[in-house]
Design an enzyme around this catalytic site. Structure first.
Site, mmCIF file in Angstrom:
data_model
loop_
_atom_site.group_PDB
_atom_site.id
_atom_site.type_symbol
_atom_site.label_atom_id
_atom_site.label_comp_id
_atom_site.label_asym_id
_atom_site.label_seq_id
_atom_site.Cartn_x
_atom_site.Cartn_y
_atom_site.Cartn_z
ATOM 1 N N GLY A 22 -9.506 -0.848 4.517
ATOM 2 C CA GLY A 22 -10.408 -0.682 3.376
ATOM 3 C C GLY A 22 -10.282 0.672 2.709
ATOM 4 O O GLY A 22 -10.447 0.789 1.496
ATOM 5 N N ASP A 23 -9.985 1.693 3.489
ATOM 6 C CA ASP A 23 -9.769 3.027 2.931
ATOM 7 C C ASP A 23 -8.627 2.986 1.929
ATOM 8 O O ASP A 23 -8.708 3.539 0.827
ATOM 9 C CB ASP A 23 -9.456 4.005 4.065
ATOM 10 N N CYS A 24 -7.571 2.279 2.280
ATOM 11 C CA CYS A 24 -6.411 2.131 1.403
ATOM 12 C C CYS A 24 -6.770 1.333 0.148
ATOM 13 O O CYS A 24 -6.393 1.708 -0.967
ATOM 14 C CB CYS A 24 -5.289 1.455 2.170
#
Length: 137
Positions: A22-24
């Site tokens: 999700g960070d990506c």
């Protein structure tokens, strides 16, 4: 839309694995928004993107979407927020870091459950609120 054909059940992944992907996803949305907004030097783009992917900024982003999340999305966020991360953040409070992890887990779960329209909808709410606050996103 997914980039790979790997078979995975996101409900079986740890919340930190969801946050990892999700960070990506979240950073890609921020970067794409900045690139599409103006053609400018990469150093400027990086400097601007950091303002939106920090734990403090992601905490503010979550506050904007919190009332709009479904019950299942809220549960995914809470799993990410409550995950034991094993270290203390340098540039944020523990609460901000945990909230940011929850937001990233939500975006990771939405990506892995192939819900691109929902990702766009949620990010649009965050993005539009940022524009209203005179930020460049």
């Amino acid at each position: 839309m997914r980039f790979t054909d790997f078979d995975v059940n996101p409900r079986e992944l740890s919340p930190l694995n969801l946050a990892f992907i999700g960070d990506c996803v979240y950073e890609m949305l921020v970067r794409e928004s900045l690139v599409c907004a103006a053609n400018r030097p990469v150093n400027d783009l990086h400097r601007e993107s950091v303002k939106f992917v920090s734990a403090a900024a992601q905490t503010e982003a979550y506050k904007k979407i919190e009332p709009l999340l479904t019950e299942e999305e809220t549960a995914v966020f809470k799993r990410g927020r409550n995950a034991k991360v094993g270290h203390s953040p340098k540039s944020a409070t523990d609460a901000q870091y945990h909230t940011a992890t929850g937001l990233e887990a939500l975006f990771g779960w939405l990506y892995l459950t192939e819900q691109p329209e929902r990702i766009k909808e949620i990010f649009s709410i965050i993005n539009n609120n940022e524009k209203e606050n005179n930020n460049e996103l």
